[in-house]
Write a protein that holds these residues in place. Sequence first.
Motif, PDB file in Angstrom:
ATOM      1  N   LYS A  31     -28.640 -12.005  -9.757  1.00 35.26           N
ATOM      2  CA  LYS A  31     -29.475 -10.865  -9.358  1.00 35.26           C
ATOM      3  C   LYS A  31     -30.965 -11.224  -9.395  1.00 35.26           C
ATOM      4  CE  LYS A  31     -29.726  -8.124 -13.666  1.00 35.26           C
ATOM      5  NZ  LYS A  31     -28.603  -8.462 -14.564  1.00 35.26           N
ATOM      6  N   TYR A  34     -33.501 -12.558  -6.117  1.00 38.23           N
ATOM      7  CA  TYR A  34     -34.121 -11.729  -5.084  1.00 38.23           C
ATOM      8  C   TYR A  34     -35.562 -11.318  -5.388  1.00 38.23           C
ATOM      9  CZ  TYR A  34     -29.286 -11.533  -3.545  1.00 38.23           C
ATOM     10  OH  TYR A  34     -28.032 -11.878  -3.134  1.00 38.23           O
ATOM     11  N   PHE A  42     -32.258 -14.993   1.772  1.00 42.68           N
ATOM     12  CA  PHE A  42     -30.947 -14.361   1.983  1.00 42.68           C
ATOM     13  C   PHE A  42     -30.821 -13.847   3.422  1.00 42.68           C
ATOM     14  CE2 PHE A  42     -27.713 -11.072   2.012  1.00 42.68           C
ATOM     15  CZ  PHE A  42     -26.643 -11.871   1.640  1.00 42.68           C
ATOM     16  N   GLU A  57     -18.350  -8.353   8.562  1.00 45.31           N
ATOM     17  CA  GLU A  57     -18.534  -6.954   8.161  1.00 45.31           C
ATOM     18  C   GLU A  57     -19.261  -6.179   9.264  1.00 45.31           C
ATOM     19  OE1 GLU A  57     -20.632  -6.011   4.448  1.00 45.31           O
ATOM     20  OE2 GLU A  57     -18.999  -4.613   3.996  1.00 45.31           O
ATOM     21  N   GLY A  84     -27.291  -1.991  -3.839  1.00 43.71           N
ATOM     22  CA  GLY A  84     -27.617  -3.358  -3.394  1.00 43.71           C
ATOM     23  C   GLY A  84     -27.732  -3.403  -1.887  1.00 43.71           C
ATOM     24  N   ALA A  85     -28.585  -2.535  -1.339  1.00 42.63           N
ATOM     25  CA  ALA A  85     -28.636  -2.320   0.124  1.00 42.63           C
ATOM     26  C   ALA A  85     -29.209  -3.501   0.894  1.00 42.63           C
ATOM     27  CB  ALA A  85     -29.464  -1.068   0.419  1.00 42.63           C
ATOM     28  N   GLY A  86     -30.064  -4.292   0.274  1.00 39.19           N
ATOM     29  CA  GLY A  86     -30.713  -5.391   0.993  1.00 39.19           C
ATOM     30  C   GLY A  86     -31.493  -4.855   2.184  1.00 39.19           C
ATOM     31  N   LYS A  90     -26.124  -4.039   8.251  1.00 34.59           N
ATOM     32  CA  LYS A  90     -24.875  -3.439   8.765  1.00 34.59           C
ATOM     33  C   LYS A  90     -24.884  -1.920   8.635  1.00 34.59           C
ATOM     34  CE  LYS A  90     -23.777  -6.435   5.996  1.00 34.59           C
ATOM     35  NZ  LYS A  90     -23.177  -7.137   4.872  1.00 34.59           N
ATOM     36  N   SER A 113     -34.556  -5.254  -5.754  1.00 33.94           N
ATOM     37  CA  SER A 113     -35.753  -5.812  -5.128  1.00 33.94           C
ATOM     38  C   SER A 113     -36.581  -4.704  -4.458  1.00 33.94           C
ATOM     39  CB  SER A 113     -35.351  -6.861  -4.076  1.00 33.94           C
ATOM     40  OG  SER A 113     -36.440  -7.134  -3.237  1.00 33.94           O
ATOM     41  N   MET A 116     -37.499  -5.528  -0.838  1.00 33.62           N
ATOM     42  CA  MET A 116     -36.466  -5.259   0.167  1.00 33.62           C
ATOM     43  C   MET A 116     -36.418  -3.770   0.511  1.00 33.62           C
ATOM     44  SD  MET A 116     -34.630  -7.705   1.423  1.00 33.62           S
ATOM     45  CE  MET A 116     -35.266  -7.009   2.923  1.00 33.62           C
ATOM     46  N   GLY A 138     -33.855  -0.409  -8.918  1.00 28.21           N
ATOM     47  CA  GLY A 138     -33.209  -0.491 -10.220  1.00 28.21           C
ATOM     48  C   GLY A 138     -31.946  -1.309 -10.135  1.00 28.21           C
ATOM     49  N   SER A 139     -31.350  -1.555 -11.296  1.00 30.29           N
ATOM     50  CA  SER A 139     -30.094  -2.306 -11.272  1.00 30.29           C
ATOM     51  C   SER A 139     -28.934  -1.310 -11.226  1.00 30.29           C
ATOM     52  CB  SER A 139     -30.002  -3.262 -12.457  1.00 30.29           C
ATOM     53  OG  SER A 139     -29.434  -2.608 -13.534  1.00 30.29           O
ATOM     54  N   TYR A 140     -27.814  -1.769 -10.664  1.00 30.27           N
ATOM     55  CA  TYR A 140     -26.677  -0.866 -10.397  1.00 30.27           C
ATOM     56  C   TYR A 140     -26.356   0.044 -11.579  1.00 30.27           C
ATOM     57  CZ  TYR A 140     -25.373  -4.596  -7.045  1.00 30.27           C
ATOM     58  OH  TYR A 140     -25.349  -5.532  -6.067  1.00 30.27           O
ATOM     59  N   LEU A 161     -21.845  -2.901   0.234  1.00 32.65           N
ATOM     60  CA  LEU A 161     -21.470  -3.822   1.308  1.00 32.65           C
ATOM     61  C   LEU A 161     -21.711  -5.281   0.890  1.00 32.65           C
ATOM     62  CD1 LEU A 161     -22.819  -1.973   4.490  1.00 32.65           C
ATOM     63  CD2 LEU A 161     -20.656  -1.682   3.294  1.00 32.65           C
TER      64      LEU A 161
HETATM   65  C1  LIG Z   1     -25.904 -10.478  -1.212  1.00 34.42           C
HETATM   66  S1  LIG Z   1     -27.185  -9.300  -0.917  1.00 34.42           S
HETATM   67  C2  LIG Z   1     -26.304  -8.142   0.106  1.00 34.42           C
HETATM   68  C3  LIG Z   1     -27.155  -7.083   0.715  1.00 34.42           C
HETATM   69  C4  LIG Z   1     -26.390  -6.023   1.510  1.00 34.42           C
HETATM   70  N1  LIG Z   1     -25.458  -5.273   0.659  1.00 34.42           N
HETATM   71  C5  LIG Z   1     -25.640  -6.632   2.670  1.00 34.42           C
HETATM   72  O1  LIG Z   1     -24.433  -6.590   2.671  1.00 34.42           O
HETATM   73  O2  LIG Z   1     -26.309  -7.164   3.573  1.00 34.42           O
HETATM   74  C6  LIG Z   1     -27.256  -8.487  -2.492  1.00 34.42           C
HETATM   75  C7  LIG Z   1     -28.318  -7.405  -2.606  1.00 34.42           C
HETATM   76  O3  LIG Z   1     -28.064  -6.697  -3.818  1.00 34.42           O
HETATM   77  C8  LIG Z   1     -29.236  -6.673  -4.627  1.00 34.42           C
HETATM   78  N2  LIG Z   1     -28.770  -6.804  -6.016  1.00 34.42           N
HETATM   79  C9  LIG Z   1     -28.164  -7.880  -6.584  1.00 34.42           C
HETATM   80  N3  LIG Z   1     -27.812  -7.615  -7.852  1.00 34.42           N
HETATM   81  C10 LIG Z   1     -28.211  -6.333  -8.093  1.00 34.42           C
HETATM   82  C11 LIG Z   1     -28.119  -5.475  -9.216  1.00 34.42           C
HETATM   83  N4  LIG Z   1     -27.556  -5.887 -10.364  1.00 34.42           N
HETATM   84  N5  LIG Z   1     -28.611  -4.218  -9.118  1.00 34.42           N
HETATM   85  C12 LIG Z   1     -29.186  -3.785  -7.948  1.00 34.42           C
HETATM   86  N6  LIG Z   1     -29.302  -4.559  -6.850  1.00 34.42           N
HETATM   87  C13 LIG Z   1     -28.818  -5.810  -6.913  1.00 34.42           C
HETATM   88  C14 LIG Z   1     -30.093  -7.823  -4.154  1.00 34.42           C
HETATM   89  O4  LIG Z   1     -31.472  -7.597  -4.380  1.00 34.42           O
HETATM   90  C15 LIG Z   1     -29.737  -7.921  -2.671  1.00 34.42           C
HETATM   91  O5  LIG Z   1     -30.574  -7.137  -1.877  1.00 34.42           O
END
Ligand SMILES: C[S@@+](CC[C@H](N)C(=O)[O-])C[C@H]1O[C@@H](n2cnc3c(N)ncnc32)[C@H](O)[C@@H]1O
Length: 323
Positions: A31, A34, A42, A57, A84-86, A90, A113, A116, A138-140, A161
């Motif tokens: 995590k 990012y 990414f 996807e 974790g929308a990035g 999609k 992030s 992002m 925030g984190s999940y 996703l």
């Molecule tokens: C592999 S990317 C996938 C992004 C998007 N879901 C997609 O499918 O294109 C992972 C995303 O999740 C976020 N992320 C990773 N670990 C996280 C956590 N523990 N809490 C919140 N966001 C997180 C990252 O910042 C990144 O934007």
Amino acid sequence: MKTEQQTQFKTAFEQEVYEGLTTFPKKVSSKWFYDKKGDKLFQQIMELPEYYLTGCEYEIIDTHKQEITKLFQEQAGFDLIELGAGDGKKTKILLEKFASEGINFTYKPIDISQNMLDELKNAINHKWPQIDIKPEQGSYFDVLKDLGNRDTDRKMVIMVLGSNIGNLTHPQAVDFLVNIRKTMRSGDLLFMGLDQKKNPELVLSAYNDSQGITEAFNKNLLHRINEELESDFDTNQFKHWPVYDPETGTAKSFLVSTQDQKVTIKKLNLEINFTAWESIHTEISQKYDDNIVEWLSKEAGLEILAQYSDKHNRFTDYVFKVR
Ligand SMILES: C[S@@+](CC[C@H](N)C(=O)[O-])C[C@H]1O[C@@H](n2cnc3c(N)ncnc32)[C@H](O)[C@@H]1O
């Protein structure tokens, strides 16, 4: 060997880097990949021919957007919450459809992030100003706690996703799903994309592309520690090393020290010694099949309502409801 320190940690990043590099075997969570540079890397990974996950996807959501819209839609409107929308690459297929059909919904992307989230909000405001978007950094796990206390009875659809949950071990994934289920009421849905077990060569090359972008992404962790915690990692003295175990379906990435070396992390008042060929475990990307997903959902008190796969059966998006 480590030099003990009394410093209070100012951030979760400081704490996790300290704890991860002073434990054995060494590890730091993906995590922390990012930051601004990691986000860009990414996005480049998603365009790579080897990184099949995004294309699969995208195909699934584009092909089934009509049915998915029907599942989500609710007379009184619904709240779409994406963990974790990035950059929402999609999700935007659905957002476009909802916006063009005047569907009543709000969109709450959540990501660790901030960079992002800012990009995503700007892109959506620009393209679909009518969408009510409320990003949250925030984190999940932290964000899920708040969701459980929400004071609305609108339908909620949670989206995860990109096989994001694959960054968790099975026990962590069950814990994560239990936390999601606790926020859900009858009628709420969880829409989650999970990468499937497949030819090990395909899996491995997704984490070892020929252009070295995944290597740069993995090593960005060390650059980030250098920049934010004032350390002196020489990334040339670490090797990017992905592996895949077809029995467990677990892909892992490591950074392997190519020689004996000492790294100083000033902000943590810490010296870390690496022996030659010692590793830092940085990422897990779990692969699934229907049996594992069935097991995970039962453990978490969820039930599969629908599922959609791409034409090569490499990736599946599952829709869950409370069991
Ligand atoms: C592999 S990317 C996938 C992004 C998007 N879901 C997609 O499918 O294109 C992972 C995303 O999740 C976020 N992320 C990773 N670990 C996280 C956590 N523990 N809490 C919140 N966001 C997180 C990252 O910042 C990144 O934007």
